[in-house]
Write a protein that holds these residues in place. Structure first.
Motif, PDB file in Angstrom:
ATOM      1  N   GLN A  75       0.835  -1.185   0.000  1.00 51.66           N
ATOM      2  CA  GLN A  75       0.000   0.000   0.000  1.00 51.66           C
ATOM      3  C   GLN A  75       0.877   1.246   0.000  1.00 51.66           C
ATOM      4  OE1 GLN A  75      -3.210  -0.368  -0.236  1.00 51.66           O
ATOM      5  NE2 GLN A  75      -4.052   1.658   0.129  1.00 51.66           N
ATOM      6  N   VAL A  76       0.539   2.206  -0.838  1.00 55.83           N
ATOM      7  CA  VAL A  76       1.287   3.452  -0.936  1.00 55.83           C
ATOM      8  C   VAL A  76       0.312   4.606  -0.723  1.00 55.83           C
ATOM      9  CG1 VAL A  76       2.611   4.964  -2.449  1.00 55.83           C
ATOM     10  CG2 VAL A  76       2.981   2.488  -2.522  1.00 55.83           C
ATOM     11  N   GLN A  77       0.696   5.529   0.092  1.00 54.77           N
ATOM     12  CA  GLN A  77      -0.069   6.764   0.263  1.00 54.77           C
ATOM     13  C   GLN A  77       0.704   7.916  -0.349  1.00 54.77           C
ATOM     14  OE1 GLN A  77      -0.916   6.936   4.507  1.00 54.77           O
ATOM     15  NE2 GLN A  77      -2.907   5.991   4.154  1.00 54.77           N
ATOM     16  N   LEU A  78       0.005   8.734  -1.105  1.00 56.87           N
ATOM     17  CA  LEU A  78       0.611   9.856  -1.805  1.00 56.87           C
ATOM     18  C   LEU A  78      -0.016  11.153  -1.312  1.00 56.87           C
ATOM     19  CD1 LEU A  78       0.493   8.371  -5.419  1.00 56.87           C
ATOM     20  CD2 LEU A  78       2.414   8.311  -3.820  1.00 56.87           C
ATOM     21  N   VAL A  79       0.834  12.138  -1.036  1.00 59.95           N
ATOM     22  CA  VAL A  79       0.346  13.431  -0.560  1.00 59.95           C
ATOM     23  C   VAL A  79       0.999  14.527  -1.379  1.00 59.95           C
ATOM     24  CG1 VAL A  79       0.148  15.011   1.385  1.00 59.95           C
ATOM     25  CG2 VAL A  79       0.013  12.530   1.762  1.00 59.95           C
ATOM     26  N   GLU A  80       0.173  15.267  -2.124  1.00 62.95           N
ATOM     27  CA  GLU A  80       0.681  16.384  -2.916  1.00 62.95           C
ATOM     28  C   GLU A  80       0.701  17.664  -2.090  1.00 62.95           C
ATOM     29  OE1 GLU A  80      -2.077  14.032  -5.829  1.00 62.95           O
ATOM     30  OE2 GLU A  80      -2.112  14.709  -3.734  1.00 62.95           O
ATOM     31  N   SER A  81       1.608  18.543  -2.457  1.00 58.63           N
ATOM     32  CA  SER A  81       1.676  19.861  -1.838  1.00 58.63           C
ATOM     33  C   SER A  81       2.304  20.823  -2.829  1.00 58.63           C
ATOM     34  CB  SER A  81       2.492  19.825  -0.549  1.00 58.63           C
ATOM     35  OG  SER A  81       3.821  19.408  -0.805  1.00 58.63           O
ATOM     36  N   GLY A  82       2.201  22.122  -2.512  1.00 63.35           N
ATOM     37  CA  GLY A  82       2.854  23.124  -3.329  1.00 63.35           C
ATOM     38  C   GLY A  82       1.948  23.896  -4.253  1.00 63.35           C
ATOM     39  N   GLY A  83       0.680  23.539  -4.286  1.00 63.06           N
ATOM     40  CA  GLY A  83      -0.236  24.277  -5.141  1.00 63.06           C
ATOM     41  C   GLY A  83      -0.511  25.669  -4.596  1.00 63.06           C
ATOM     42  N   GLY A  84      -1.174  26.478  -5.411  1.00 59.75           N
ATOM     43  CA  GLY A  84      -1.497  27.827  -4.973  1.00 59.75           C
ATOM     44  C   GLY A  84      -1.926  28.690  -6.126  1.00 59.75           C
ATOM     45  N   LEU A  85      -1.946  29.984  -5.867  1.00 58.80           N
ATOM     46  CA  LEU A  85      -2.329  30.977  -6.868  1.00 58.80           C
ATOM     47  C   LEU A  85      -1.081  31.670  -7.381  1.00 58.80           C
ATOM     48  CD1 LEU A  85      -4.465  32.756  -8.299  1.00 58.80           C
ATOM     49  CD2 LEU A  85      -4.468  34.191  -6.234  1.00 58.80           C
ATOM     50  N   VAL A  86      -0.952  31.761  -8.688  1.00 60.09           N
ATOM     51  CA  VAL A  86       0.215  32.385  -9.300  1.00 60.09           C
ATOM     52  C   VAL A  86      -0.234  33.146 -10.540  1.00 60.09           C
ATOM     53  CG1 VAL A  86       0.756  30.348 -10.692  1.00 60.09           C
ATOM     54  CG2 VAL A  86       2.581  31.954 -10.095  1.00 60.09           C
ATOM     55  N   GLN A  87       0.472  34.196 -10.864  1.00 62.27           N
ATOM     56  CA  GLN A  87       0.166  34.961 -12.072  1.00 62.27           C
ATOM     57  C   GLN A  87       0.705  34.252 -13.310  1.00 62.27           C
ATOM     58  OE1 GLN A  87       1.667  38.956 -11.458  1.00 62.27           O
ATOM     59  NE2 GLN A  87      -0.313  39.636 -10.681  1.00 62.27           N
ATOM     60  N   ALA A  88       0.070  34.518 -14.421  1.00 66.38           N
ATOM     61  CA  ALA A  88       0.554  33.958 -15.674  1.00 66.38           C
ATOM     62  C   ALA A  88       2.016  34.326 -15.882  1.00 66.38           C
ATOM     63  CB  ALA A  88      -0.279  34.474 -16.839  1.00 66.38           C
ATOM     64  N   GLY A  89       2.792  33.345 -16.339  1.00 69.54           N
ATOM     65  CA  GLY A  89       4.220  33.531 -16.514  1.00 69.54           C
ATOM     66  C   GLY A  89       5.037  33.121 -15.304  1.00 69.54           C
ATOM     67  N   GLY A  90       4.366  32.881 -14.214  1.00 70.77           N
ATOM     68  CA  GLY A  90       5.062  32.507 -12.989  1.00 70.77           C
ATOM     69  C   GLY A  90       5.369  31.024 -12.919  1.00 70.77           C
ATOM     70  N   SER A  91       5.889  30.617 -11.755  1.00 69.13           N
ATOM     71  CA  SER A  91       6.321  29.229 -11.553  1.00 69.13           C
ATOM     72  C   SER A  91       5.785  28.688 -10.238  1.00 69.13           C
ATOM     73  CB  SER A  91       7.852  29.141 -11.538  1.00 69.13           C
ATOM     74  OG  SER A  91       8.404  29.555 -12.765  1.00 69.13           O
ATOM     75  N   LEU A  92       5.617  27.392 -10.216  1.00 67.20           N
ATOM     76  CA  LEU A  92       5.291  26.662  -9.002  1.00 67.20           C
ATOM     77  C   LEU A  92       5.995  25.319  -9.056  1.00 67.20           C
ATOM     78  CD1 LEU A  92       1.412  27.067  -8.440  1.00 67.20           C
ATOM     79  CD2 LEU A  92       3.224  27.928  -6.954  1.00 67.20           C
ATOM     80  N   ARG A  93       6.309  24.782  -7.890  1.00 65.69           N
ATOM     81  CA  ARG A  93       6.832  23.418  -7.815  1.00 65.69           C
ATOM     82  C   ARG A  93       5.932  22.599  -6.920  1.00 65.69           C
ATOM     83  NH1 ARG A  93      12.506  20.829  -5.598  1.00 65.69           N
ATOM     84  NH2 ARG A  93      11.536  21.278  -3.563  1.00 65.69           N
ATOM     85  N   LEU A  94       5.358  21.578  -7.502  1.00 63.64           N
ATOM     86  CA  LEU A  94       4.534  20.655  -6.737  1.00 63.64           C
ATOM     87  C   LEU A  94       5.395  19.502  -6.247  1.00 63.64           C
ATOM     88  CD1 LEU A  94       1.356  20.429  -8.987  1.00 63.64           C
ATOM     89  CD2 LEU A  94       1.958  22.140  -7.270  1.00 63.64           C
ATOM     90  N   SER A  95       5.070  19.027  -5.072  1.00 63.06           N
ATOM     91  CA  SER A  95       5.730  17.855  -4.512  1.00 63.06           C
ATOM     92  C   SER A  95       4.696  16.771  -4.249  1.00 63.06           C
ATOM     93  CB  SER A  95       6.433  18.205  -3.201  1.00 63.06           C
ATOM     94  OG  SER A  95       7.417  19.191  -3.391  1.00 63.06           O
ATOM     95  N   CYS A  96       5.140  15.555  -4.328  1.00 66.12           N
ATOM     96  CA  CYS A  96       4.289  14.409  -4.012  1.00 66.12           C
ATOM     97  C   CYS A  96       5.119  13.467  -3.154  1.00 66.12           C
ATOM     98  CB  CYS A  96       3.819  13.719  -5.279  1.00 66.12           C
ATOM     99  SG  CYS A  96       2.926  12.168  -5.007  1.00 66.12           S
ATOM    100  N   ALA A  97       4.776  13.391  -1.886  1.00 69.16           N
ATOM    101  CA  ALA A  97       5.492  12.542  -0.947  1.00 69.16           C
ATOM    102  C   ALA A  97       4.789  11.204  -0.819  1.00 69.16           C
ATOM    103  CB  ALA A  97       5.569  13.225   0.410  1.00 69.16           C
ATOM    104  N   ALA A  98       5.564  10.147  -0.896  1.00 66.78           N
ATOM    105  CA  ALA A  98       5.006   8.802  -0.851  1.00 66.78           C
ATOM    106  C   ALA A  98       5.436   8.073   0.409  1.00 66.78           C
ATOM    107  CB  ALA A  98       5.459   8.013  -2.074  1.00 66.78           C
ATOM    108  N   SER A  99       4.549   7.268   0.933  1.00 67.54           N
ATOM    109  CA  SER A  99       4.888   6.404   2.060  1.00 67.54           C
ATOM    110  C   SER A  99       5.431   5.091   1.514  1.00 67.54           C
ATOM    111  CB  SER A  99       3.644   6.140   2.903  1.00 67.54           C
ATOM    112  OG  SER A  99       2.690   5.410   2.141  1.00 67.54           O
ATOM    113  N   GLY A 100       5.999   4.288   2.385  1.00 71.65           N
ATOM    114  CA  GLY A 100       6.433   2.969   1.972  1.00 71.65           C
ATOM    115  C   GLY A 100       7.894   2.909   1.554  1.00 71.65           C
ATOM    116  N   ARG A 101       8.402   1.702   1.450  1.00 75.17           N
ATOM    117  CA  ARG A 101       9.808   1.487   1.178  1.00 75.17           C
ATOM    118  C   ARG A 101      10.115   1.202  -0.286  1.00 75.17           C
ATOM    119  NH1 ARG A 101      11.557  -2.612   6.105  1.00 75.17           N
ATOM    120  NH2 ARG A 101      10.915  -1.249   7.830  1.00 75.17           N
ATOM    121  N   THR A 102       9.097   1.102  -1.098  1.00 72.59           N
ATOM    122  CA  THR A 102       9.310   0.672  -2.482  1.00 72.59           C
ATOM    123  C   THR A 102       9.073   1.789  -3.483  1.00 72.59           C
ATOM    124  OG1 THR A 102       7.023  -0.088  -2.617  1.00 72.59           O
ATOM    125  CG2 THR A 102       8.691  -1.699  -1.945  1.00 72.59           C
ATOM    126  N   PHE A 103       9.223   3.017  -3.040  1.00 72.77           N
ATOM    127  CA  PHE A 103       8.949   4.159  -3.913  1.00 72.77           C
ATOM    128  C   PHE A 103       9.736   4.074  -5.209  1.00 72.77           C
ATOM    129  CE2 PHE A 103       7.796   8.357  -5.116  1.00 72.77           C
ATOM    130  CZ  PHE A 103       8.936   8.980  -5.597  1.00 72.77           C
TER     131      PHE A 103
END
Length: 122
Positions: free
Chosen positions: A1-29
């Motif tokens: 079983q793997v649990q995934l949790v995203e983060s890093g979203g938000g509001l940004v103006q056109a032309g801008g940047s964001l970095r999303l992360s996805c953290a996974a549980s477990g040893r077999t990522f």
């Protein structure tokens, strides 16, 4: 079983940047192919890109090529989606997913995160 949790979203103006992360549980990522998908309001969820479990090869949908970059840090059980030159049409809920097959279809992915909202203002 793997649990995934995203983060890093938000509001940004056109032309801008964001970095999303996805953290996974477990040893077999490191054994998972990691995909990113998105769903805009009123639209079906669509493939954004993926990174393979072996060699770290990447694949992107044409609309994000040259703007988005997927990477992974197996030591941290995390996959990233770096989004540059964002456009209003990138506005969506972004999901990460884990599976064992390199695929742009949703069905092969066994595990999904809850999603994180990205809003790009014009």
């Amino acid at each position: 079983q793997v649990q995934l949790v995203e983060s890093g979203g938000g509001l940004v103006q056109a032309g801008g940047s964001l970095r999303l992360s996805c953290a996974a549980s477990g040893r077999t990522f490191s054994s998972y192919v990691m995909g990113w998908f998105r769903q805009a309001p009123g639209k079906e969820r669509e493939f954004v890109g993926l990174i393979s479990n072996i060699g770290g090869s990447t694949l992107y949908v044409d609309s994000v090529k040259g703007r988005f970059t997927i990477s992974r840090d197996n030591a941290k059980n995390t996959v990233y989606l770096q989004m540059n030159s964002l456009k209003p049409e990138d506005t969506a809920v972004y999901y990460c997913a884990a599976g064992f097959i390199i695929a742009s279809r949703q069905n092969p992915y066994n595990y999904w995160g809850q999603g994180t909202q990205v809003t790009v203002s014009s």
